[in-house]
Motif scaffolding. Structure first.
Motif, PDB file in Angstrom:
ATOM      1  N   UNK A 276      33.424  13.726  78.051  1.00 36.99           N
ATOM      2  CA  UNK A 276      32.938  14.139  76.978  1.00 36.99           C
ATOM      3  C   UNK A 276      33.808  13.091  75.807  1.00 36.99           C
ATOM      4  N   UNK A 277      34.761  12.924  76.113  1.00 42.28           N
ATOM      5  CA  UNK A 277      35.374  12.629  74.891  1.00 42.28           C
ATOM      6  C   UNK A 277      36.688  10.766  75.015  1.00 42.28           C
TER       7      UNK A 277
ATOM      8  N   UNK B 187      24.429   8.811  85.265  1.00 40.66           N
ATOM      9  CA  UNK B 187      23.433   8.981  84.174  1.00 40.66           C
ATOM     10  C   UNK B 187      23.270   9.219  82.853  1.00 40.66           C
ATOM     11  N   UNK B 188      24.850  10.052  82.792  1.00 40.70           N
ATOM     12  CA  UNK B 188      25.461  11.014  82.067  1.00 40.70           C
ATOM     13  C   UNK B 188      26.247  10.010  81.146  1.00 40.70           C
ATOM     14  N   UNK B 189      26.870   8.949  82.155  1.00 40.55           N
ATOM     15  CA  UNK B 189      27.430   7.857  81.431  1.00 40.55           C
ATOM     16  C   UNK B 189      26.593   7.062  80.188  1.00 40.55           C
TER      17      UNK B 189
ATOM     18  N   UNK C 197      24.854   6.637  73.483  1.00 37.03           N
ATOM     19  CA  UNK C 197      24.112   6.756  72.111  1.00 37.03           C
ATOM     20  C   UNK C 197      24.901   7.736  71.022  1.00 37.03           C
ATOM     21  N   UNK C 198      25.711   8.552  71.717  1.00 40.15           N
ATOM     22  CA  UNK C 198      26.680   9.354  70.352  1.00 40.15           C
ATOM     23  C   UNK C 198      28.088   9.509  71.283  1.00 40.15           C
ATOM     24  N   UNK C 199      28.636   9.581  69.898  1.00 38.71           N
ATOM     25  CA  UNK C 199      30.352  10.061  69.993  1.00 38.71           C
ATOM     26  C   UNK C 199      30.642  11.583  69.796  1.00 38.71           C
ATOM     27  N   UNK C 200      29.348  12.336  69.632  1.00 38.73           N
ATOM     28  CA  UNK C 200      30.283  13.439  68.621  1.00 38.73           C
ATOM     29  C   UNK C 200      29.839  14.848  70.100  1.00 38.73           C
ATOM     30  N   UNK C 201      30.991  15.058  71.035  1.00 45.27           N
ATOM     31  CA  UNK C 201      31.316  16.325  71.670  1.00 45.27           C
ATOM     32  C   UNK C 201      30.063  16.983  72.010  1.00 45.27           C
TER      33      UNK C 201
END
Length: 153
Positions: A151-152, A16-18, A23-27
């Motif tokens: 996250x990264x 689900x997180x994946x 939608x965004x690269x922001x950590x």
């Protein structure tokens, strides 16, 4: 919760997180999404959040739960143990952990997972507290390590 059931739940949350984080690269956005999912999917999670390294200080970032300690004393407590060891720290009873920082007296067990950037440098930790003793185990460790790696990514 049985380990096998717990592991499957972490696998579902990972997928689900994946899907959501593309939608965004922001950590910080990714951390916030991870917090929301984890905090509401596990009934033994009491406080769920990230502490980020900022200018050598460990400061609270995205979290869910009661008000947090804003800045943690350097090299003290479970979060700093995760930063300094660069490894997950699983604490079955926080009252037995030397130098434990009690942001809430209701916390009794804790897991801290280092967050590494693309270069493998630890830049934050995911910190999860539970009101119960012995809440976290190897299924939590494996599931959370896999999730924070997104996250990264």
């Amino acid at each position: 919760m049985k380990q096998e059931t717990k592991a499957k739940r972490y696998d579902r949350i990972y997928e689900q997180v994946k899907e959501l984080i593309v939608a965004t690269p922001y950590p910080i956005s990714r951390m916030s999404t991870i917090n929301a999912l984890l905090h509401h999917k596990f009934n033994y999670y009491y406080w769920t959040g990230f502490y980020e390294l900022v200018d050598g200080n460990l400061v609270v970032s995205a979290y869910q739960g009661p008000v947090a300690c804003l800045k943690l004393k350097t090299d003290v407590g479970v979060c700093w143990a995760g930063i300094n060891s660069k490894d997950t720290v699983l604490v079955k009873n926080v009252h037995d952990f030397p130098g434990h920082i009690a942001c809430s007296s209701l916390s009794n067990s804790e897991i801290v997972v280092p967050v590494k950037d693309k270069d493998g440098k630890v830049v934050a930790v995911l910190d999860v507290d539970s009101k119960e003793l012995n809440s976290f185990d190897e299924a939590d460790r494996a599931g959370l390590e896999k999730i924070v790696s997104l996250i990264y990514s």
